[in-house]
Design an enzyme around this catalytic site. Structure first.
Site, PDB file in Angstrom:
ATOM      1  N   PRO A  87       0.934  -1.117  -0.197  1.00 34.47           N
ATOM      2  CA  PRO A  87       0.094  -0.209  -0.446  1.00 34.47           C
ATOM      3  C   PRO A  87       0.964   1.545  -0.174  1.00 34.47           C
ATOM      4  O   PRO A  87       0.153   2.187  -0.168  1.00 34.47           O
ATOM      5  CB  PRO A  87      -0.652  -0.736   1.290  1.00 34.47           C
ATOM      6  CG  PRO A  87       0.211  -1.177   2.341  1.00 34.47           C
ATOM      7  CD  PRO A  87       0.408  -2.139   1.150  1.00 34.47           C
ATOM      8  N   GLU A 114       2.285  -7.920   9.020  1.00 34.55           N
ATOM      9  CA  GLU A 114       2.513  -6.303   9.230  1.00 34.55           C
ATOM     10  C   GLU A 114       3.750  -5.974   7.688  1.00 34.55           C
ATOM     11  O   GLU A 114       3.707  -4.970   7.355  1.00 34.55           O
ATOM     12  CB  GLU A 114       3.606  -6.388   9.855  1.00 34.55           C
ATOM     13  CG  GLU A 114       2.436  -5.976  11.355  1.00 34.55           C
ATOM     14  CD  GLU A 114       1.874  -4.385  10.917  1.00 34.55           C
ATOM     15  OE1 GLU A 114       2.506  -3.259  10.767  1.00 34.55           O
ATOM     16  OE2 GLU A 114       0.599  -4.631  11.005  1.00 34.55           O
ATOM     17  N   ARG A 152      -3.556  -8.669 -20.424  1.00 31.85           N
ATOM     18  CA  ARG A 152      -4.678  -8.760 -21.583  1.00 31.85           C
ATOM     19  C   ARG A 152      -3.713  -7.343 -22.885  1.00 31.85           C
ATOM     20  O   ARG A 152      -4.972  -7.133 -24.267  1.00 31.85           O
ATOM     21  CB  ARG A 152      -6.319  -8.458 -21.188  1.00 31.85           C
ATOM     22  CG  ARG A 152      -5.946  -7.383 -20.407  1.00 31.85           C
ATOM     23  CD  ARG A 152      -7.919  -7.192 -20.088  1.00 31.85           C
ATOM     24  NE  ARG A 152      -8.799  -6.707 -21.282  1.00 31.85           N
ATOM     25  CZ  ARG A 152      -8.760  -6.167 -21.596  1.00 31.85           C
ATOM     26  NH1 ARG A 152      -8.316  -5.073 -20.981  1.00 31.85           N
ATOM     27  NH2 ARG A 152     -10.267  -6.052 -22.189  1.00 31.85           N
ATOM     28  N   ASP A 167     -10.391  -0.126 -25.297  1.00 31.11           N
ATOM     29  CA  ASP A 167     -10.527   0.416 -24.178  1.00 31.11           C
ATOM     30  C   ASP A 167     -11.100   1.639 -23.379  1.00 31.11           C
ATOM     31  O   ASP A 167     -10.463   2.555 -23.373  1.00 31.11           O
ATOM     32  CB  ASP A 167     -10.269  -0.824 -23.055  1.00 31.11           C
ATOM     33  CG  ASP A 167     -10.942  -2.459 -23.461  1.00 31.11           C
ATOM     34  OD1 ASP A 167     -11.946  -2.375 -23.248  1.00 31.11           O
ATOM     35  OD2 ASP A 167      -9.988  -3.243 -22.837  1.00 31.11           O
TER      36      ASP A 167
END
Ligand code: SAH
Length: 233
Positions: A87, A114, A152, A167
């Protein structure tokens, strides 16, 4: 392109086999995939790979030794990157997917608990990548998100390459609205122009809708030049 993932839950990657584009890519040898169980690289009799952080604090950390051993067990292709899902990483975007799709090999490290020992990040990891501003339990879902987005873009994976190029985001715009049969459902009709058979009018209508939708929902995209990138052929 070769993908290697290092995880304490290598079995969760069997999800990838449920998608046709993945299995088709593997059959065509466009994709090579290996999930490695971090526990196999532990010297501990119980295959332990985590320990408490020095200095105290909650939770456990993945230890440096099994991570390095797992990484060093892998063959390395010429254009290869070691990416830690985190993150704290840079955001995973379409542009990043394109960059990764140009590699020969992507090695994804899945953190747990953690996270991982900082020395591993400093000396063995090339990049930290986050899939969004929220905290998950582990890096397995982020790794799958990234692999699906990257695969993809590889040539020959998605049946209709035009579909990938138009897209949302790939074109720098959000995709126009689309409809399928029936032409009318409970009084809700498909726009006439799409039934007209006039390809030029349809193209113009789609372009307008695409621009309008982008302006409404994602005006930030209009500030950037057209991305129009997939894997370099
Ligand atoms: N304590 C850490 C978070 C650990 S979450 C911190 O504060 O930074 C456990 C693991 O899940 C992480 O090591 C990472 O591999 C994965 N993870 C969690 N959220 C993620 C996200 N948004 N993007 C990518 N990986 C994530």
């Amino acid at each position: 392109m070769r993908f290697d993932v290092i995880s304490i839950f290598p079995n969760v990657f069997s999800y990838m086999e449920t998608t046709k584009i993945w299995t088709r890519g593997i059959a065509a040898k466009t994709i090579e995939f290996h999930a490695h169980d971090l526990r196999n690289f532990s010297d501990d009799p119980h295959h332990k790979v985590d320990d408490t952080p020095y200095g105290g604090g909650p939770g456990m950390l993945l230890q440096i030794e099994p991570l390095v051993k797992a990484l060093e067990s892998l063959p390395r292709l010429p254009k290869s990157k070691v990416v830690l899902t985190s993150p704290q990483g840079e955001a995973f975007t379409h542009e990043k997917a394109v960059d990764f799709a140009n590699l020969d090999q992507l090695i994804l490290i899945c953190g747990r608990y953690e996270g991982v020992d900082e020395r591993f990040i400093e000396h063995w990891v090339d990049e930290l990548v986050s899939i969004g501003d929220y905290v998950l339990l582990g890096g397995e879902l982020p790794a799958m998100v990234m692999m699906e987005a990257i695969c993809r873009l590889l040539p020959g994976i998605v049946g209709n390459a035009t579909s990938v190029k138009t897209d949302s985001l790939t074109s720098g715009r959000l995709k126009y609205p689309q409809y399928s049969r029936p032409a009318e459902f409970r009084g809700h009709k498909v726009p006439d122009v799409l039934l007209s058979g006039n390809h030029e009018e349809i193209r113009i209508w789609r372009e307008k809708k695409s621009n309008f939708r982008t302006l409404q929902k994602r005006p930030d995209l209009l500030k950037h030049p057209n991305v129009q990138k997939t894997k370099k052929q």
